[in-house]
Write a protein that holds these residues in place. Structure first.
Motif, mmCIF file in Angstrom:
data_model
loop_
_atom_site.group_PDB
_atom_site.id
_atom_site.type_symbol
_atom_site.label_atom_id
_atom_site.label_comp_id
_atom_site.label_asym_id
_atom_site.label_seq_id
_atom_site.Cartn_x
_atom_site.Cartn_y
_atom_site.Cartn_z
ATOM 1 N N ASN A 64 8.526 39.712 -42.816
ATOM 2 C CA ASN A 64 8.159 39.589 -41.405
ATOM 3 C C ASN A 64 7.190 38.424 -41.206
ATOM 4 N N LEU A 65 7.443 37.622 -40.197
ATOM 5 C CA LEU A 65 6.499 36.577 -39.829
ATOM 6 C C LEU A 65 5.378 37.204 -39.012
ATOM 7 N N THR A 66 4.157 36.847 -39.324
ATOM 8 C CA THR A 66 3.007 37.415 -38.629
ATOM 9 C C THR A 66 2.162 36.283 -38.057
ATOM 10 N N MET A 170 -9.919 35.571 -52.546
ATOM 11 C CA MET A 170 -8.711 34.992 -53.126
ATOM 12 C C MET A 170 -7.499 35.593 -52.428
ATOM 13 N N VAL A 171 -6.400 34.877 -52.512
ATOM 14 C CA VAL A 171 -5.161 35.357 -51.904
ATOM 15 C C VAL A 171 -4.082 35.486 -52.964
ATOM 16 N N GLU A 172 -3.091 36.309 -52.668
ATOM 17 C CA GLU A 172 -1.993 36.556 -53.603
ATOM 18 C C GLU A 172 -0.866 35.547 -53.429
ATOM 19 N N LEU A 177 -1.336 30.509 -46.671
ATOM 20 C CA LEU A 177 -2.299 29.450 -46.393
ATOM 21 C C LEU A 177 -1.593 28.153 -46.026
ATOM 22 N N LYS A 178 -0.453 27.933 -46.634
ATOM 23 C CA LYS A 178 0.326 26.729 -46.305
ATOM 24 C C LYS A 178 0.762 26.757 -44.850
ATOM 25 N N ALA A 277 -2.828 38.388 -40.998
ATOM 26 C CA ALA A 277 -1.654 37.601 -40.596
ATOM 27 C C ALA A 277 -1.666 36.221 -41.237
ATOM 28 N N HIS A 278 -2.858 35.733 -41.600
ATOM 29 C CA HIS A 278 -2.991 34.379 -42.137
ATOM 30 C C HIS A 278 -3.253 34.356 -43.642
ATOM 31 N N THR A 279 -3.490 35.522 -44.248
ATOM 32 C CA THR A 279 -3.756 35.555 -45.688
ATOM 33 C C THR A 279 -2.646 36.202 -46.489
#
Length: 297
Positions: A64-66, A170-172, A177-178, A277-279
């Protein structure tokens, strides 16, 4: 006429991650923010339930796009009007201006409300923070009001304290982020293939900044805990651990922090969809009082 020095309402963005009890007790109110989960449009006016957040991150995992939407002037008007109608002032702790453009909507709403309620004050504090960082400032604001501070005194204290709220995370999945423009496409693709975990902070100017990259979750967590140990304020022990549906990683971080600071007062919770939604799922943040400059070394 205002009856007491404490006769003002405290608001935060619904991007804040904090204890639901603060809302249930009426100590804090929230400005609604909107997000999308696939084709579903949602408005978050409080603290999302764990089940709702679990469904949100499961949706991201399914592809899903968030996205999030800028807060409208009307949302500010709807949030603040009941307090102003009752004769109270408003102290509003906003999401960092380095992460959102909602300040334009706030200023427009403020002009309208100031005209309608000329005897009331609406004071904004740009938190230079997000998620649990706003939560930590909100807790301080509530304690200050209960200690008898006026709205102006409280605002002055918060404007100083906001510079000492440290966020390390940190992010998975680097692709989130891109999409948000935080990493270029090539770095995101290579990083994902090599299991690179960027270490990010909210810099002193309130903007997101990548300060290091580690290969693998274990190395990334060790780096984060090192920055906590080296940058924390030894006189303040409140720590907010926020995760995007990564409870085991969050529990491990909490255990490690207790070993570093036996007096730590730790809250662990899930990241709201507004920031999530952004991470993307799997994000882990450690948020505490200390030196932003020190954690960036």
């Amino acid at each position: 006429m205002k009856e007491t020095k404490q006769d003002y309402a405290i608001f935060a963005d619904s991007s804040a991650d904090l204890s639901p009890s603060l809302l249930q007790d009426g100590k804090l109110q929230m400005v609604a923010m909107s997000y999308t989960n696939g084709a579903e449009n949602c408005e978050l006016a409080g603290v999302a339930s764990d089940s709702a957040m679990k469904a949100f991150y499961d949706g991201q995992r399914r592809g899903n796009l968030t996205r999030t939407s800028q807060v409208s002037p009307q949302q500010f008007i709807d949030a603040f009007t009941p307090a102003l109608q009752s004769g109270r002032d408003v102290l509003y702790i906003s999401l960092s201006g380095g992460l959102t453009n909602t300040k334009d909507s706030f200023h427009l709403a403020n002009q309208i409300l100031t005209g309608d309620y000329p005897d009331s004050r609406i004071i904004e504090i740009n938190s230079l923070s997000a998620t649990g960082g706003i939560g930590l400032l909100a807790e301080e604001a509530i304690a200050n009001r209960e200690a008898g501070m006026t709205v102006e005194e409280n605002a002055e204290v918060l404007r100083e304290l906001r510079h000492n709220v440290c966020h390390v995370f940190m992010v998975e999945d680097l692709m989130y982020l891109k999409r948000g423009g935080r990493l270029d496409a090539a770095s995101a693709i290579v990083g994902s293939v090599l299991s690179i975990k960027p270490i990010l902070v909210i810099a002193p100017d309130g903007k997101l900044q990548v300060i290091d990259k580690k290969r693998g979750q274990k190395a990334a967590l060790k780096d984060m805990l090192g920055r906590f140990s080296g940058g924390r304020d030894p006189q303040r022990h409140r720590v907010s651990i926020v995760h995007a549906d990564a409870p085991e990683l969050a529990a491990q971080a909490a255990d490690e922090i207790r070993a570093l600071d036996p007096k730590a007062e730790i809250s662990v919770g899930m990241l709201s969809p507004i920031i999530g939604a952004h991470t993307g799922p799997g994000m882990l943040a450690v948020i505490f009082f200390g030196s932003r400059d020190a954690i960036m070394q």
